[in-house]
Scaffold this active site. Structure first.
Site, mmCIF file in Angstrom:
data_model
loop_
_atom_site.group_PDB
_atom_site.id
_atom_site.type_symbol
_atom_site.label_atom_id
_atom_site.label_comp_id
_atom_site.label_asym_id
_atom_site.label_seq_id
_atom_site.Cartn_x
_atom_site.Cartn_y
_atom_site.Cartn_z
ATOM 1 N N PHE A 1 0.866 -1.178 0.000
ATOM 2 C CA PHE A 1 0.000 0.000 0.000
ATOM 3 C C PHE A 1 0.898 1.221 0.000
ATOM 4 O O PHE A 1 1.696 1.412 0.910
ATOM 5 C CB PHE A 1 -0.916 0.017 1.229
ATOM 6 C CG PHE A 1 -1.842 1.208 1.243
ATOM 7 C CD1 PHE A 1 -3.035 1.188 0.542
ATOM 8 C CD2 PHE A 1 -1.505 2.352 1.958
ATOM 9 C CE1 PHE A 1 -3.887 2.285 0.548
ATOM 10 C CE2 PHE A 1 -2.349 3.459 1.969
ATOM 11 C CZ PHE A 1 -3.547 3.424 1.258
ATOM 12 N N ASP B 1 9.459 2.737 1.017
ATOM 13 C CA ASP B 1 8.286 3.408 1.577
ATOM 14 C C ASP B 1 8.319 3.182 3.087
ATOM 15 O O ASP B 1 7.958 2.122 3.574
ATOM 16 C CB ASP B 1 7.016 2.819 0.960
ATOM 17 C CG ASP B 1 5.737 3.420 1.532
ATOM 18 O OD1 ASP B 1 5.805 4.090 2.580
ATOM 19 O OD2 ASP B 1 4.663 3.183 0.945
ATOM 20 N N LYS C 1 3.499 10.340 8.132
ATOM 21 C CA LYS C 1 2.889 9.875 9.376
ATOM 22 C C LYS C 1 3.637 10.387 10.607
ATOM 23 O O LYS C 1 3.509 11.530 10.991
ATOM 24 C CB LYS C 1 2.743 8.353 9.370
ATOM 25 C CG LYS C 1 1.662 7.836 8.405
ATOM 26 C CD LYS C 1 1.447 6.351 8.571
ATOM 27 C CE LYS C 1 0.379 5.802 7.631
ATOM 28 N NZ LYS C 1 -0.991 6.118 8.049
#
Length: 395
Positions: free
Chosen positions: A131, A216, A245
């Site tokens: 994702f 990522d 994040k």
């Protein structure tokens, strides 16, 4: 007749409203307290209303909220310098989100080969179950049908291979391959860490074929795994890395980090952003690094991780009919359920403990990195109570 609900109905929301938070706890307007092991999906890395972050944001809010990137933003330069000093990178581009950081990473890789007379090298190999965000490019990179459905043709240039299948990776490399993009730990995909030997083999494979390694670390970075970034456990470095994040502690921003060589195509006018790197975000980002880079901060993360993992291992032994496996690294932890992960999340919520679902029938536990040992033990008691409620022995 128009729908009476003004919001897009794209979320399945729990019927709880929170009014305030402090540390690892959230509180409703009625005064009910919940232990937050969701952390806004690994975002509130230093918990709620961390005093140093609050002071940084308030102080900056009294000075400047926004400047375009047509002016110098000193705190942007300072944060970039601190990130490059602490990592493999030479260059940083600030964004508003993780998806935008990934978009920048993809563009950086493609542009590198374009300016080095290899424009045919634009394809990027990714891993099934990944994702990488919700933009048209990042859903194509992730390749999951449930995110692609109904949004038109899949963006060109991404090739998926099975998880941890090195032979498939080697076979997928062609003369058009620019990069391999992976999450060191698949978060949304079910808390699946890539084995260290796979990470090292990826680095070697990229070096052998002259392609770029993009990581990522949107979910796994900024201390969540007990290292500043998860790839450090394997002793390797990427060429490009996307971060978001936890780096903002709850304030929305991300960053794309790269070596000078990988970023050689990102020259004047090739990329831009309106809000990325704005003064408010930079003030908070620098405040987050103040805390995360403290000498004993990662030691604390690893200490509380040990308590959490030992407790979960004990629960797995005692509830084999409900827990199949415990996964993850650091405070990026998953409970793979035998039955429905949604049922366990609901049962935990009834015990006033918040968690997050993930793929492969996994419950994600993502507490703030400042969580105490006592709070971890309290969470384990709540998970046990939830399991007991779901156990066939109780019915």
């Amino acid at each position: 007749m128009a729908d009476a609900k003004p919001l897009y109905e794209t979320y399945s929301r729990s019927p709880i409203v929170f009014e305030r938070g402090h540390g690892a706890w959230l509180e409703t307007p009625q005064g009910e307290r919940y232990l937050d092991f969701a952390a806004g999906i690994a975002v509130t890395s230093l918990g709620h209303t961390h005093p140093h972050l609050v002071e940084a944001l308030k102080s900056q809010a009294d000075k400047l909220w926004h400047l375009s990137n047509l002016q110098e933003i000193p705190d942007q330069t300072r944060l970039a310098e601190r990130l490059t000093e602490a990592t493999f990178a030479d260059k940083v581009f600030f964004t508003n989100s993780g998806a935008e950081a990934l978009e920048c990473a993809i563009k950086t890789a493609r542009r590198h080969f374009f300016v080095n007379d290899q424009p045919q090298r634009y394809r990027i190999i990714t891993i099934e179950g990944a994702f990488h965000g919700r933009t048209l490019a990042t859903i194509a990179a992730g390749g999951q049908a449930k995110y692609l459905e109904g949004f038109g043709p899949k963006a060109e240039g991404f090739d998926q291979v099975p998880f941890a299948d090195h032979e498939a990776l080697k076979a997928a490399i062609t003369d058009e391959t620019a990069a391999i993009l992976v999450e060191p730990v698949q978060g949304e995909g079910g808390i699946r860490p890539l084995p260290k030997e796979c990470m090292r083999a990826l680095r070697d494979l990229c070096d052998e074929h002259g392609i770029l390694l993009i990581l990522d670390e949107v979910q796994s970075g900024v201390g969540r795994t007990g290292m500043l970034f998860a790839h450090e456990w394997a002793g390797i470095t990427p060429d490009i890395m996307a971060v978001a994040k936890g780096i903002g502690g709850g304030f929305p921003f991300g960053a794309c980090l790269a070596t000078a060589e990988a970023a050689d195509g990102m020259t004047l006018g090739t990329h831009g952003t309106t809000y990325g790197g704005n003064p408010l975000a930079m003030a908070v980002g620098n405040a987050v690094l103040d805390v995360v880079l403290e000498e004993n901060f990662l030691t604390h993360v690893n200490d509380v991780t040990l308590v959490l993992r030992q407790g979960l291992a004990s629960l797995k032994d005692r509830y084999p009919d409900l827990i199949e496996d415990i996964r993850g690294i650091g405070l990026l932890t998953g409970i793979k359920c035998v039955k429905s992960n949604a049922d366990l999340i609901m049962a935990m919520r009834n015990e006033h403990l918040l968690a997050v679902p993930a793929g492969d029938n996994v419950v994600r536990l993502l507490p703030p990195l400042i969580v105490s040992v006592e709070e971890v033990r309290e969470a384990l008691h709540k998970i046990e109570a939830a399991l007991e409620m779901l156990s066939p022995k109780s019915s």
